[in-house]
Design an enzyme around this catalytic site. Sequence first.
Site, mmCIF file in Angstrom:
data_model
loop_
_atom_site.group_PDB
_atom_site.id
_atom_site.type_symbol
_atom_site.label_atom_id
_atom_site.label_comp_id
_atom_site.label_asym_id
_atom_site.label_seq_id
_atom_site.Cartn_x
_atom_site.Cartn_y
_atom_site.Cartn_z
ATOM 1 N N GLY A 169 45.782 44.219 43.619
ATOM 2 C CA GLY A 169 46.542 43.015 43.930
ATOM 3 C C GLY A 169 46.404 41.975 42.831
ATOM 4 O O GLY A 169 46.272 42.311 41.644
ATOM 5 N N SER A 170 46.365 40.731 43.230
ATOM 6 C CA SER A 170 46.415 39.646 42.254
ATOM 7 C C SER A 170 45.165 39.549 41.395
ATOM 8 O O SER A 170 45.164 38.832 40.395
ATOM 9 C CB SER A 170 46.631 38.311 42.957
ATOM 10 O OG SER A 170 47.838 38.390 43.680
#
Lengths: 515, 479
Positions: free
Chosen positions: B217-218
């Site tokens: 993810g981020s």
Amino acid sequence: MTTPAAAPTAPTAGSSASSAPVQRRRRLTELLLLVVAWTIGIGANILVDPEQASSEPAHVYRSAAVLIGGSLLLHLVLWFRARYADPYILPIVVTLNGLGIAMIHRIDLLMDSSAGTNQVLWTAIGITAAALVLLFLRDHRRLRQFTYISLVVSALLLVLPLLPGLGTEINGARIWISIGARTFQPGEIAKITLAIFFAGYLSTNRDVILLAGPKVGPVRLPRFRDLAPMFAAWLVSIGVLVFQRDLGTAILFFGLFVAMIYLATGRLSWIVLGLLFVAAGGVVASQTFGHVAARLDAWWHAFDPAIYDAPVGGSRQIVQGIFGMASGGLFGQGLGQGRPDLVSYSNSDMIITAFGEELGLIGLSAILLMFFLLISRGFRAALGTPDGFGKLLAGGLASIMVIQLFVVIGGVTRVIPLTGLTTPFMSAGGSSLLSNWIVAALLLAISHSARRPVVTGPASAEDIAEFEAHEREEQERAELHETERAERAERRRQRQQAAEARKATAESKSSEAQS
Amino acid sequence: MNRAIRHMWIAAVAIFAVLLLALTSIMFFQQRSLAADPWNTRTLYQQFGKDRGPILAGGQEVARSVPTDGDYAYQREYTDGAAYAPLTGYFSPIHGATGLENAMGEQLSGDSDSQFYDRFMATLSGNQPSGASVEMTVDPELQDLAYNLLDGRKGSIVALEPSTGRVLAMASSPSFDPNALASHDSAGVIEASQRLNADPNQPMSNRAIAGSLYSPGSTFKIIDTVAALESGEYTTDTIIPNPQDLELPNTSTTLPNYVGGTCASRTQADLEFALANSCNTPFAQIAMDLGQDRISETAENFGYGQELSIPLAVTPSSFPTDLDDASLAMSAIGQYDVRSTPLQVAMISSAIANDGVLMRPQLIQEVRSSDLSVIDSFRAQQMQRSTSADVANTVTDLMVSSVDDGIARGAQVPGYSVAGKTGTAEIGSSGTSSSWFTGFAPADNPQIAIAVVYDDIPAGQTSDATSNAQQIFEAVLNR
């Protein structure tokens, strides 16, 4: 009696350069090697159970007392009775015996049994027997007188276990007799008496056997009647053993038979014939006897699940033994660190696998080399002793040991089918230990005659005294013989005279009657 | 007759040679295959007959051998089993060994080459040779805290010491009790292992380094940021377009910023704003601008694609290859086929914290033989340089503002400057996501780098990842 250190300075040493090299007595060598043997044997007994100082110290003290006391006793007996005996035989035997006791005791600790105590007791008995043999058998050649008695004794010993009430069947083999609570394997003693018989018979009849027979092609066969007693002995032993279902001992006796014929005659062709007999016998036995066929299956197809798990005669014992040795690897698990109890009979027939597991390939090779050295000393004694009987007896006894080791170790390594035999001096078993100690005593006695110097130069007073004692003894014996012969001749003459007198009287009577 | 005797002796030589050959074949050449034979119970008896060394954490025994009266002489006992199970693994007579019990098996059992002398002396003295003790780098306080924070929910926490690579904590949840598998009661062990294997939450997989890996993810935006700064085309002052939705080339799909988040307040952003608020569209554009190779290379600099043995085997994290622009844009925000272990994510933070130098993660502090002499001890090793110190310091500043002013606010520790980055990775179309936090503290003198991840967080819900990290930071900083 002088000290052994004086021996090398005896004048015989220098003056006999022209004849065979004079052997030293080497009794000190023996003593030093005995110290090494004690260290190994007793050290092993301490190592197998590091905590025994607190738990059961009696075992170590008992085995140390028996090993040290017993071997010192034998050492002294040799000093007095067989000063030139081979110095290596006793230390090797003591080492092997000590290692055996250690391993048996070690397995006792795992299995909660008490074979070790028994083994120490039988070691004491064996050593005593060996001492007695050396004390009373001043010259091994006397055994030759017992050639035929040995045959009878062998037959008796072999038949004993078959007698109802006396014989006991253990694990399907009827080779034990029980006296009270103890069992004994008379076959173990029979291997010695048979060897004495073979040696006596063959040394006497060697020439006849070799030369009197017909020649068939390139092979000169012996006359049947010359070998008949041999075959009789062989048939008795083999026959009895077939009934007792003990394959291992049967192979041992047949091997002894073939080996001694070869030693006596040097005819390789007869060995080949003998081995063909074995092959034929093996084929017949495997067809006839279920347990023999099972042994062969367990040998060839040891890793076959059906045979591995067979309730009777399966290969579990062999396979577990092999696992045991493999787990030892090069260096072994260390004494007291393995699991020899996973192999059945690991303290008797399978003791080699226990040693393999705990001492590794290196340790087991060392044991094998000790056996090899022992056997080599046996053959050396056979080479050195001047009399044919001694050569055959020593050679035969050494051969027995070779065959026995081959059967045992070959069996556990799947070189040949596994058959139950003990490892000399190591396996648990009183009869085996006793008989092997007697074998050791006989080899020591023969090695003494082999290494004893033939006096060729100015002799020491001691040598002369010994020689004179020997001469006197011989003289007395000869005189005794002479007197006895004279007496016999006298009696015969008197009988003849009496008969002639009676005849003359009868004739005179009849002539009187006629007249 | 002497000739025959000599021949007989030669026959004896031959026989002994055959016997020695047979013994050598069994005891040397076939040794390994025979030891592996399924009928050979001896191998097991041997392993379980040994006084195996303990596994320690901070001086406490977490795995040890206790004497038993059963078939085997010793049984393995795990204190605080579940918290350490992903590290210790188990040592079972039926299922063999896993975890450190397997990876350090030779040392624990005393069979390693370096213990040859000890074995030899033990053989001479007749003592039972005992195995070495293995001390882990793990801090028991942090390990327990991490495991308790996860509280049985699916997730993992990994904490590293940035300057050395020491693994300070490695928790995976849900976990299992290794005692159930180390038992000598076969029926019980089989029952337990069947139950554990059938559990859909896979309690026996170590999510921290193995398992089925996560989308980062981020958290992967840290890699993008590093790649951007290293390229020289971007600085902290560079203004990047920040549309709410980015149309991906050659597709009908769009890549949105988080709906309703702070990102929506600006249509242009610098790196600080984009990272602090985790805006997707600027990073997607950066990635498409720099190209796949730059991103991929930077990821590899931080450890992606590398096999690791700490000495537990770590599944390599991966960045996909042969991407079109759309997939590259998705990958840049840690979606699509980017796969990461929590350890890998912690390594990213660790390298940033350590001025761009990635230290090799290690789990073993010291191996001591039974007489306490040191056989092997921890040596910090540089794995590789991930980026320059300048870039690392810049990224640190960006990550600090993410905690100070951005969406990682939950990680603040009063009195300390903390660097951090959150992450949320949608898992396919399940509607659930993996929720991340990674960071380090203190930002100016990093003592701990961490990665926290929770699986299966329903969309729209926040997870405890950030607050868990905060609690661990606090535990480290306030002692």
